[in-house]
Write a protein that holds these residues in place. Sequence first.
Motif, PDB file in Angstrom:
ATOM      1  N   ALA A  16       0.863  -1.325   0.088  1.00 17.00           N
ATOM      2  CA  ALA A  16      -0.080   0.002   0.003  1.00 17.00           C
ATOM      3  C   ALA A  16       0.882   1.306   0.067  1.00 17.00           C
ATOM      4  O   ALA A  16       0.510   2.211  -0.703  1.00 17.00           O
ATOM      5  CB  ALA A  16      -0.843   0.039   1.244  1.00 17.00           C
ATOM      6  N   PHE A  17       1.891   1.068   0.730  1.00 20.00           N
ATOM      7  CA  PHE A  17       2.899   2.431   0.724  1.00 20.00           C
ATOM      8  C   PHE A  17       3.475   2.443  -0.476  1.00 20.00           C
ATOM      9  O   PHE A  17       3.611   3.804  -1.026  1.00 20.00           O
ATOM     10  CB  PHE A  17       4.066   2.034   1.698  1.00 20.00           C
ATOM     11  CG  PHE A  17       5.256   3.106   1.839  1.00 20.00           C
ATOM     12  CD1 PHE A  17       4.855   4.334   2.331  1.00 20.00           C
ATOM     13  CD2 PHE A  17       6.374   2.741   1.156  1.00 20.00           C
ATOM     14  CE1 PHE A  17       6.011   5.192   2.348  1.00 20.00           C
ATOM     15  CE2 PHE A  17       7.534   3.701   1.116  1.00 20.00           C
ATOM     16  CZ  PHE A  17       7.150   5.047   1.860  1.00 20.00           C
ATOM     17  N   LEU A  18       3.986   1.377  -1.170  1.00 21.31           N
ATOM     18  CA  LEU A  18       4.444   1.729  -2.660  1.00 21.31           C
ATOM     19  C   LEU A  18       3.508   2.327  -3.631  1.00 21.31           C
ATOM     20  O   LEU A  18       3.821   2.934  -4.303  1.00 21.31           O
ATOM     21  CB  LEU A  18       4.969   0.357  -3.183  1.00 21.31           C
ATOM     22  CG  LEU A  18       6.461  -0.177  -2.395  1.00 21.31           C
ATOM     23  CD1 LEU A  18       6.633  -1.615  -2.910  1.00 21.31           C
ATOM     24  CD2 LEU A  18       7.493   0.923  -2.786  1.00 21.31           C
ATOM     25  N   ARG A  19       2.273   1.707  -3.478  1.00 21.33           N
ATOM     26  CA  ARG A  19       1.256   2.187  -4.332  1.00 21.33           C
ATOM     27  C   ARG A  19       1.049   3.438  -4.216  1.00 21.33           C
ATOM     28  O   ARG A  19       0.790   4.538  -5.285  1.00 21.33           O
ATOM     29  CB  ARG A  19       0.008   1.359  -4.208  1.00 21.33           C
ATOM     30  CG  ARG A  19      -1.249   2.137  -4.953  1.00 21.33           C
ATOM     31  CD  ARG A  19      -2.662   1.398  -4.638  1.00 21.33           C
ATOM     32  NE  ARG A  19      -2.995   1.675  -3.209  1.00 21.33           N
ATOM     33  CZ  ARG A  19      -3.569   2.897  -2.681  1.00 21.33           C
ATOM     34  NH1 ARG A  19      -3.717   3.741  -3.921  1.00 21.33           N
ATOM     35  NH2 ARG A  19      -3.786   3.000  -1.639  1.00 21.33           N
ATOM     36  N   ARG A  20       1.052   4.161  -3.088  1.00 19.05           N
ATOM     37  CA  ARG A  20       0.749   5.550  -2.803  1.00 19.05           C
ATOM     38  C   ARG A  20       1.958   6.516  -3.301  1.00 19.05           C
ATOM     39  O   ARG A  20       1.966   7.510  -3.869  1.00 19.05           O
ATOM     40  CB  ARG A  20       0.667   5.974  -1.124  1.00 19.05           C
ATOM     41  CG  ARG A  20      -0.762   5.369  -0.641  1.00 19.05           C
ATOM     42  CD  ARG A  20      -1.033   5.749   0.827  1.00 19.05           C
ATOM     43  NE  ARG A  20      -0.098   5.361   1.602  1.00 19.05           N
ATOM     44  CZ  ARG A  20      -0.384   4.307   2.256  1.00 19.05           C
ATOM     45  NH1 ARG A  20      -1.617   3.407   2.042  1.00 19.05           N
ATOM     46  NH2 ARG A  20       0.538   3.732   3.279  1.00 19.05           N
ATOM     47  N   ARG A  21       3.309   5.653  -2.978  1.00 20.79           N
ATOM     48  CA  ARG A  21       4.265   6.453  -3.503  1.00 20.79           C
ATOM     49  C   ARG A  21       4.139   6.701  -5.301  1.00 20.79           C
ATOM     50  O   ARG A  21       4.436   7.695  -5.995  1.00 20.79           O
ATOM     51  CB  ARG A  21       5.818   5.660  -3.048  1.00 20.79           C
ATOM     52  CG  ARG A  21       5.990   5.579  -1.918  1.00 20.79           C
ATOM     53  CD  ARG A  21       6.378   7.058  -1.496  1.00 20.79           C
ATOM     54  NE  ARG A  21       5.524   7.489  -0.384  1.00 20.79           N
ATOM     55  CZ  ARG A  21       5.852   8.591   0.094  1.00 20.79           C
ATOM     56  NH1 ARG A  21       6.773   9.466  -0.060  1.00 20.79           N
ATOM     57  NH2 ARG A  21       4.843   9.030   1.185  1.00 20.79           N
ATOM     58  N   LEU A  22       3.657   5.610  -5.898  1.00 25.83           N
ATOM     59  CA  LEU A  22       3.663   5.641  -7.402  1.00 25.83           C
ATOM     60  C   LEU A  22       2.582   6.454  -7.928  1.00 25.83           C
ATOM     61  O   LEU A  22       2.658   7.252  -9.075  1.00 25.83           O
ATOM     62  CB  LEU A  22       3.485   4.211  -7.818  1.00 25.83           C
ATOM     63  CG  LEU A  22       4.820   3.172  -7.760  1.00 25.83           C
ATOM     64  CD1 LEU A  22       4.371   1.742  -8.129  1.00 25.83           C
ATOM     65  CD2 LEU A  22       5.806   3.827  -8.358  1.00 25.83           C
ATOM     66  N   THR A  23       1.612   6.612  -7.157  1.00 29.59           N
ATOM     67  CA  THR A  23       0.284   7.258  -7.550  1.00 29.59           C
ATOM     68  C   THR A  23       0.459   8.799  -7.065  1.00 29.59           C
ATOM     69  O   THR A  23      -0.495   9.729  -7.348  1.00 29.59           O
ATOM     70  CB  THR A  23      -0.943   6.647  -7.095  1.00 29.59           C
ATOM     71  OG1 THR A  23      -0.945   6.600  -5.654  1.00 29.59           O
ATOM     72  CG2 THR A  23      -0.856   5.234  -7.810  1.00 29.59           C
ATOM     73  N   GLY A  24       1.439   9.015  -5.992  1.00 31.76           N
ATOM     74  CA  GLY A  24       1.641  10.344  -5.573  1.00 31.76           C
ATOM     75  C   GLY A  24       0.453  10.924  -4.696  1.00 31.76           C
ATOM     76  O   GLY A  24       0.160  11.913  -4.041  1.00 31.76           O
ATOM     77  N   GLU A  25      -0.362   9.700  -4.031  1.00 34.20           N
ATOM     78  CA  GLU A  25      -1.083  10.014  -2.884  1.00 34.20           C
ATOM     79  C   GLU A  25      -0.672  10.094  -1.410  1.00 34.20           C
ATOM     80  O   GLU A  25      -0.959   9.159  -0.768  1.00 34.20           O
ATOM     81  CB  GLU A  25      -2.218   8.877  -3.015  1.00 34.20           C
ATOM     82  CG  GLU A  25      -3.057   8.494  -4.269  1.00 34.20           C
ATOM     83  CD  GLU A  25      -3.829   7.401  -4.372  1.00 34.20           C
ATOM     84  OE1 GLU A  25      -4.130   6.874  -3.216  1.00 34.20           O
ATOM     85  OE2 GLU A  25      -4.185   6.885  -5.438  1.00 34.20           O
ATOM     86  N   TYR A  26       0.278  11.125  -1.354  1.00 38.50           N
ATOM     87  CA  TYR A  26       0.613  11.488  -0.116  1.00 38.50           C
ATOM     88  C   TYR A  26       1.075  12.909  -0.016  1.00 38.50           C
ATOM     89  O   TYR A  26       1.077  13.607  -0.933  1.00 38.50           O
ATOM     90  CB  TYR A  26       2.257  10.519   0.179  1.00 38.50           C
ATOM     91  CG  TYR A  26       3.293  10.773  -0.912  1.00 38.50           C
ATOM     92  CD1 TYR A  26       4.146  11.668  -0.673  1.00 38.50           C
ATOM     93  CD2 TYR A  26       3.136  10.250  -2.042  1.00 38.50           C
ATOM     94  CE1 TYR A  26       5.106  12.159  -1.743  1.00 38.50           C
ATOM     95  CE2 TYR A  26       4.406  10.326  -2.921  1.00 38.50           C
ATOM     96  CZ  TYR A  26       5.054  11.497  -2.739  1.00 38.50           C
ATOM     97  OH  TYR A  26       6.147  11.694  -3.641  1.00 38.50           O
ATOM     98  N   GLU A  27       1.070  13.197   1.396  1.00 39.88           N
ATOM     99  CA  GLU A  27       1.128  14.809   1.380  1.00 39.88           C
ATOM    100  C   GLU A  27       2.639  15.152   1.944  1.00 39.88           C
ATOM    101  O   GLU A  27       3.172  14.355   2.611  1.00 39.88           O
ATOM    102  CB  GLU A  27       0.326  15.209   2.443  1.00 39.88           C
ATOM    103  CG  GLU A  27      -1.209  15.034   2.109  1.00 39.88           C
ATOM    104  CD  GLU A  27      -2.197  15.499   3.216  1.00 39.88           C
ATOM    105  OE1 GLU A  27      -1.723  15.812   4.285  1.00 39.88           O
ATOM    106  OE2 GLU A  27      -3.430  15.455   3.272  1.00 39.88           O
ATOM    107  N   VAL A  28       3.033  16.293   1.427  1.00 38.07           N
ATOM    108  CA  VAL A  28       4.468  16.895   1.686  1.00 38.07           C
ATOM    109  C   VAL A  28       4.080  18.339   1.924  1.00 38.07           C
ATOM    110  O   VAL A  28       3.320  19.100   1.487  1.00 38.07           O
ATOM    111  CB  VAL A  28       5.506  16.781   0.444  1.00 38.07           C
ATOM    112  CG1 VAL A  28       6.676  17.485   1.159  1.00 38.07           C
ATOM    113  CG2 VAL A  28       5.539  15.454  -0.066  1.00 38.07           C
TER     114      VAL A  28
END
Length: 311
Positions: free
Chosen positions: A46-58
């Motif tokens: 799930a972490f890798l998927r969010r990294r690849l799709t850009g579904e994380y906040e900075v």
Amino acid sequence: MDAHGSFASAGTGKDADVIPINVGRHAATPEPEPSDLERRIASGLAFLRRRLTGEYEVDEFGFDPEFNSTLVLPIARALYEHWFRVEVHGLKNLPADGGALIVANHSGTLPLDGLMLQVGVHDNAGRDLRLLGADLIYQVPMLGHLSRKSGHTLACQADAARLLDKGELVGVFPEGFKGVGKPFHDRYKLQRFGRGGFVGTALRAQTPVIPCAIVGAEEIYPKIADLRPLARLFGFPYFPITPTFPLFGLFGLIPLPSKWVIQFGEPVPMGDYDAAAADDPITLFNLTDHVREIIQQMLYDTLLKRGPAFF
């Protein structure tokens, strides 16, 4: 078959056993609980998927909380718990919320004390510590990018003020490279604290200064000499010689397993001064010297509390 939906046994007498049949129903088989390994794999995917799709906040400084908690902190925590066996005292002096400036001594040849302080605050106080780092860190492309994703930013008054205004817990090492690169014979002797920029920032933000003493980092890479020509060649503030480096090559970069103690002191309130005091050199000097004296005394006391360096 009788009226209640059951068959009689082979006997036909009145004492024959009656065997009930559950018509049309089957007992549900419970789903097996996923194992710890399966949960970790699912979480990693799930972490890798969010990294690849850009579904994380900075945030505006480049801080990536998920990256920090998933990758950086677990690695640092292994050193914290099993190698350095860090103890943390004075947690009551850390605010549960709101801005504050943690001011700590700096040592160790390589600045692992910042990472250990970050883990200690995160795991014991439940807050992210936003460390202020030297310019050199952000001139190294990968290191600078990793530092920002871990919540660190440039050690300048503008960034520190913005973080404090947002109610963040900010960490600063006023000694800078003078502290982290000092020789082993000067261990636990504080170096100069600069011009008091951290005090001015705290005064303007009207946030408390929390003195912090870190004992244990001095012994991880005892610096016994400095190859200045190599330092100038590579643009480093120093090029250390330790008992294990460069004699043992890359193995010499493994830190010695010293025992660490982190002590937080009572906050030094800035509310007794108005923000205009930040522009008064005498006030800045006196407050800076006062904080430095507190941390130096805390180092002496914490050294006694820690006892032998490696046991």
